[in-house]
Design a protein around this motif. Structure first.
Motif, PDB file in Angstrom:
ATOM      1  N   MET A   1       4.867   1.550   7.605  1.00  0.00           N
ATOM      2  CA  MET A   1       5.328   2.872   7.181  1.00  0.00           C
ATOM      3  C   MET A   1       5.554   2.916   5.663  1.00  0.00           C
ATOM      4  O   MET A   1       5.233   3.893   5.009  1.00  0.00           O
ATOM      5  CB  MET A   1       6.610   3.234   7.927  1.00  0.00           C
ATOM      6  CG  MET A   1       7.069   4.668   7.709  1.00  0.00           C
ATOM      7  SD  MET A   1       8.454   5.120   8.756  1.00  0.00           S
ATOM      8  CE  MET A   1       7.695   5.023  10.377  1.00  0.00           C
ATOM      9  N   GLN A   2       6.124   1.835   5.118  1.00  0.00           N
ATOM     10  CA  GLN A   2       6.349   1.789   3.671  1.00  0.00           C
ATOM     11  C   GLN A   2       5.033   1.829   2.906  1.00  0.00           C
ATOM     12  O   GLN A   2       4.942   2.449   1.844  1.00  0.00           O
ATOM     13  CB  GLN A   2       7.134   0.535   3.309  1.00  0.00           C
ATOM     14  CG  GLN A   2       8.582   0.564   3.778  1.00  0.00           C
ATOM     15  CD  GLN A   2       9.341  -0.700   3.423  1.00  0.00           C
ATOM     16  OE1 GLN A   2       8.740  -1.743   3.162  1.00  0.00           O
ATOM     17  NE2 GLN A   2      10.653  -0.613   3.415  1.00  0.00           N
ATOM     18  N   ARG A   3       4.003   1.178   3.461  1.00  0.00           N
ATOM     19  CA  ARG A   3       2.695   1.211   2.813  1.00  0.00           C
ATOM     20  C   ARG A   3       2.162   2.633   2.773  1.00  0.00           C
ATOM     21  O   ARG A   3       1.560   3.057   1.776  1.00  0.00           O
ATOM     22  CB  ARG A   3       1.712   0.300   3.550  1.00  0.00           C
ATOM     23  CG  ARG A   3       1.989  -1.184   3.412  1.00  0.00           C
ATOM     24  CD  ARG A   3       0.944  -1.984   4.117  1.00  0.00           C
ATOM     25  NE  ARG A   3      -0.372  -1.791   3.543  1.00  0.00           N
ATOM     26  CZ  ARG A   3      -1.509  -2.183   4.107  1.00  0.00           C
ATOM     27  NH1 ARG A   3      -1.487  -2.781   5.297  1.00  0.00           N
ATOM     28  NH2 ARG A   3      -2.660  -1.984   3.519  1.00  0.00           N
ATOM     29  N   GLY A   4       2.356   3.385   3.843  1.00  0.00           N
ATOM     30  CA  GLY A   4       1.898   4.769   3.876  1.00  0.00           C
ATOM     31  C   GLY A   4       2.559   5.607   2.803  1.00  0.00           C
ATOM     32  O   GLY A   4       1.909   6.425   2.141  1.00  0.00           O
ATOM     33  N   ILE A   5       3.855   5.398   2.599  1.00  0.00           N
ATOM     34  CA  ILE A   5       4.582   6.138   1.563  1.00  0.00           C
ATOM     35  C   ILE A   5       4.069   5.758   0.180  1.00  0.00           C
ATOM     36  O   ILE A   5       3.885   6.613  -0.694  1.00  0.00           O
ATOM     37  CB  ILE A   5       6.095   5.874   1.684  1.00  0.00           C
ATOM     38  CG1 ILE A   5       6.626   6.473   2.988  1.00  0.00           C
ATOM     39  CG2 ILE A   5       6.843   6.462   0.487  1.00  0.00           C
ATOM     40  CD1 ILE A   5       8.060   6.120   3.292  1.00  0.00           C
ATOM     41  N   LEU A   6       3.810   4.457  -0.038  1.00  0.00           N
ATOM     42  CA  LEU A   6       3.285   4.015  -1.328  1.00  0.00           C
ATOM     43  C   LEU A   6       1.910   4.615  -1.589  1.00  0.00           C
ATOM     44  O   LEU A   6       1.604   5.028  -2.718  1.00  0.00           O
ATOM     45  CB  LEU A   6       3.214   2.488  -1.378  1.00  0.00           C
ATOM     46  CG  LEU A   6       4.557   1.756  -1.444  1.00  0.00           C
ATOM     47  CD1 LEU A   6       4.346   0.250  -1.360  1.00  0.00           C
ATOM     48  CD2 LEU A   6       5.303   2.110  -2.722  1.00  0.00           C
ATOM     49  N   PHE A   7       1.085   4.689  -0.554  1.00  0.00           N
ATOM     50  CA  PHE A   7      -0.249   5.269  -0.705  1.00  0.00           C
ATOM     51  C   PHE A   7      -0.158   6.765  -1.052  1.00  0.00           C
ATOM     52  O   PHE A   7      -0.900   7.248  -1.911  1.00  0.00           O
ATOM     53  CB  PHE A   7      -1.074   5.085   0.572  1.00  0.00           C
ATOM     54  CG  PHE A   7      -1.678   3.721   0.727  1.00  0.00           C
ATOM     55  CD1 PHE A   7      -2.399   3.137  -0.306  1.00  0.00           C
ATOM     56  CD2 PHE A   7      -1.544   3.009   1.919  1.00  0.00           C
ATOM     57  CE1 PHE A   7      -2.964   1.876  -0.165  1.00  0.00           C
ATOM     58  CE2 PHE A   7      -2.111   1.757   2.074  1.00  0.00           C
ATOM     59  CZ  PHE A   7      -2.817   1.189   1.025  1.00  0.00           C
ATOM     60  N   ILE A   8       0.745   7.496  -0.387  1.00  0.00           N
ATOM     61  CA  ILE A   8       0.846   8.936  -0.654  1.00  0.00           C
ATOM     62  C   ILE A   8       1.394   9.177  -2.051  1.00  0.00           C
ATOM     63  O   ILE A   8       0.976  10.116  -2.746  1.00  0.00           O
ATOM     64  CB  ILE A   8       1.708   9.640   0.420  1.00  0.00           C
ATOM     65  CG1 ILE A   8       1.387  11.153   0.468  1.00  0.00           C
ATOM     66  CG2 ILE A   8       3.187   9.468   0.172  1.00  0.00           C
ATOM     67  CD1 ILE A   8       0.081  11.494   1.090  1.00  0.00           C
ATOM     68  N   LEU A   9       2.319   8.333  -2.504  1.00  0.00           N
ATOM     69  CA  LEU A   9       2.842   8.472  -3.866  1.00  0.00           C
ATOM     70  C   LEU A   9       1.753   8.184  -4.897  1.00  0.00           C
ATOM     71  O   LEU A   9       1.671   8.854  -5.929  1.00  0.00           O
ATOM     72  CB  LEU A   9       4.039   7.542  -4.067  1.00  0.00           C
ATOM     73  CG  LEU A   9       5.311   7.899  -3.272  1.00  0.00           C
ATOM     74  CD1 LEU A   9       6.387   6.845  -3.491  1.00  0.00           C
ATOM     75  CD2 LEU A   9       5.823   9.279  -3.656  1.00  0.00           C
ATOM     76  N   ALA A  10       0.916   7.181  -4.606  1.00  0.00           N
ATOM     77  CA  ALA A  10      -0.204   6.883  -5.505  1.00  0.00           C
ATOM     78  C   ALA A  10      -1.164   8.064  -5.568  1.00  0.00           C
ATOM     79  O   ALA A  10      -1.663   8.421  -6.647  1.00  0.00           O
ATOM     80  CB  ALA A  10      -0.929   5.628  -5.031  1.00  0.00           C
ATOM     81  N   ALA A  11      -1.426   8.691  -4.414  1.00  0.00           N
ATOM     82  CA  ALA A  11      -2.310   9.858  -4.385  1.00  0.00           C
ATOM     83  C   ALA A  11      -1.742  10.996  -5.232  1.00  0.00           C
ATOM     84  O   ALA A  11      -2.472  11.650  -5.986  1.00  0.00           O
ATOM     85  CB  ALA A  11      -2.515  10.321  -2.941  1.00  0.00           C
ATOM     86  N   ILE A  12      -0.436  11.221  -5.124  1.00  0.00           N
ATOM     87  CA  ILE A  12       0.201  12.294  -5.894  1.00  0.00           C
ATOM     88  C   ILE A  12       0.041  12.055  -7.388  1.00  0.00           C
ATOM     89  O   ILE A  12      -0.330  12.956  -8.150  1.00  0.00           O
ATOM     90  CB  ILE A  12       1.696  12.385  -5.525  1.00  0.00           C
ATOM     91  CG1 ILE A  12       1.858  12.936  -4.110  1.00  0.00           C
ATOM     92  CG2 ILE A  12       2.443  13.264  -6.523  1.00  0.00           C
ATOM     93  CD1 ILE A  12       3.281  12.850  -3.597  1.00  0.00           C
ATOM     94  N   VAL A  13       0.314  10.832  -7.831  1.00  0.00           N
ATOM     95  CA  VAL A  13       0.205  10.500  -9.253  1.00  0.00           C
ATOM     96  C   VAL A  13      -1.233  10.698  -9.737  1.00  0.00           C
ATOM     97  O   VAL A  13      -1.482  11.240 -10.825  1.00  0.00           O
ATOM     98  CB  VAL A  13       0.676   9.064  -9.506  1.00  0.00           C
ATOM     99  CG1 VAL A  13       0.373   8.639 -10.938  1.00  0.00           C
ATOM    100  CG2 VAL A  13       2.174   8.938  -9.233  1.00  0.00           C
ATOM    101  N   LEU A  14      -2.198  10.291  -8.918  1.00  0.00           N
ATOM    102  CA  LEU A  14      -3.600  10.430  -9.298  1.00  0.00           C
ATOM    103  C   LEU A  14      -4.013  11.905  -9.395  1.00  0.00           C
ATOM    104  O   LEU A  14      -4.701  12.308 -10.338  1.00  0.00           O
ATOM    105  CB  LEU A  14      -4.488   9.694  -8.295  1.00  0.00           C
ATOM    106  CG  LEU A  14      -4.433   8.169  -8.370  1.00  0.00           C
ATOM    107  CD1 LEU A  14      -5.041   7.552  -7.117  1.00  0.00           C
ATOM    108  CD2 LEU A  14      -5.172   7.668  -9.614  1.00  0.00           C
TER     109      LEU A  14
END
Length: 293
Positions: A1-14
């Motif tokens: 679940m934490q990985r999913g949050i990190l991925f979505i945050l990375a997408a937002i920044v990009l």
């Protein structure tokens, strides 16, 4: 679940990085040239990522819908980039947050889904939020501010198409087709709008597509690593990141109208996600109950 949050945050920044670059480049290049770069370099990134799997991934069970979805994203990108010429980054990003509410409204006629009274009220509150940001009837109203809102509408159709395509193709096939129409159509129109980029701007144009392509890939990884109800609300962090980026890069600060409208949009959007999750859980319980002899 934490990985999913990190991925979505990375997408937002990009994605915010892509929008920030686009806003900076609209002062020097036609929007069609930016749409071309955003789609072409996105396509090149996905092709390189797939490598030998490219030909196999191109196989689709619904080519017309894939191309229509790609066209919708091209329209969304063009309208949003055009709006960025005159509208603050935070304001444009906030208006795009109307997309989940538009998806809720469109899911009734297009997907045959049932939407209850509470979710319709969320759509109404979100509409009020969008009007608050637009400030109609005031001396602060800008016609250009309608462009991100219309982009949110076409993005809603894009999201609905994405849902529908899940019945036919895998996520990598869909992400591969995402930039195709934009890359082809914008390439054909480049002779009409082409401005030779400087060496530094070539790098920025490439980053438009790279950030967009990697951002979409991060979204896929996010939704495959954690439940949608966990990661989707983090998308509203886009407004915060866009506000920071707009302030740092362009010296833009949202006014109270934009902040108030964003609060209404985010609140209604989050409650919509909550109601959808409640509905999914109830549907799962009903299915499980039906299986019990």
């Amino acid at each position: 679940m934490q990985r999913g949050i990190l991925f979505i945050l990375a997408a937002i920044v990009l994605f915010v990085g892509m929008d920030t670059i686009a806003k900076a480049l609209t002062a020097r290049y036609d929007v069609l040239q930016l749409v071309w770069a955003r789609n072409l370099f996105h396509l090149l990134f996905i092709a390189l990522l797939l490598g030998p799997r490219l030909a196999r991934t191109l196989r689709t069970r619904n080519l017309p819908l894939q191309l229509f979805r790609s066209l919708l994203l091209t329209v969304t990108t063009g309208l949003f980039f055009l709006g960025l010429r005159s509208v603050q980054l935070a304001e444009a990003s906030a208006l795009m947050m109307a997309t989940p509410l538009i998806v809720t409204a469109l899911s009734v006629p297009l997907l045959g889904e049932k939407v209850g009274l509470q979710r319709w009220l969320c759509v109404l509150v979100g509409f009020v939020g969008a009007l608050t940001i637009l400030k109609p009837g005031s001396g602060l109203f800008q016609l250009a501010a309608l462009l991100p809102l219309v982009a949110a509408l076409s993005n809603g159709g894009y999201q609905i198409s994405t849902r529908a395509l899940a019945r036919y193709d895998g996520p990598m096939t869909t992400i591969l087709y995402t930039p195709v129409v934009g890359a082809v159509l914008a390439s054909l129109l480049q002779p009409l709008v082409w401005t030779p980029p400087t060496a530094a701007d070539w790098g920025l144009l490439a980053l438009l597509g790279l950030f967009g392509g990697v951002g979409h890939y991060m979204l896929i990884r996010a939704y495959s690593s954690a439940p949608a109800a966990t990661v989707a609300p983090f998308l509203y962090g886009t407004i915060l990141i866009a506000t920071i980026s707009g302030a740092v890069v362009f010296g833009e600060f949202p006014d109270l109208w934009t902040i108030a409208g964003a609060v209404l949009l985010v609140g209604s959007g989050l409650y919509t996600f909550h109601r959808e999750e409640v509905r999914r859980r109830q549907a799962r319980r009903d299915i499980e109950a039906a299986r019990i002899p």
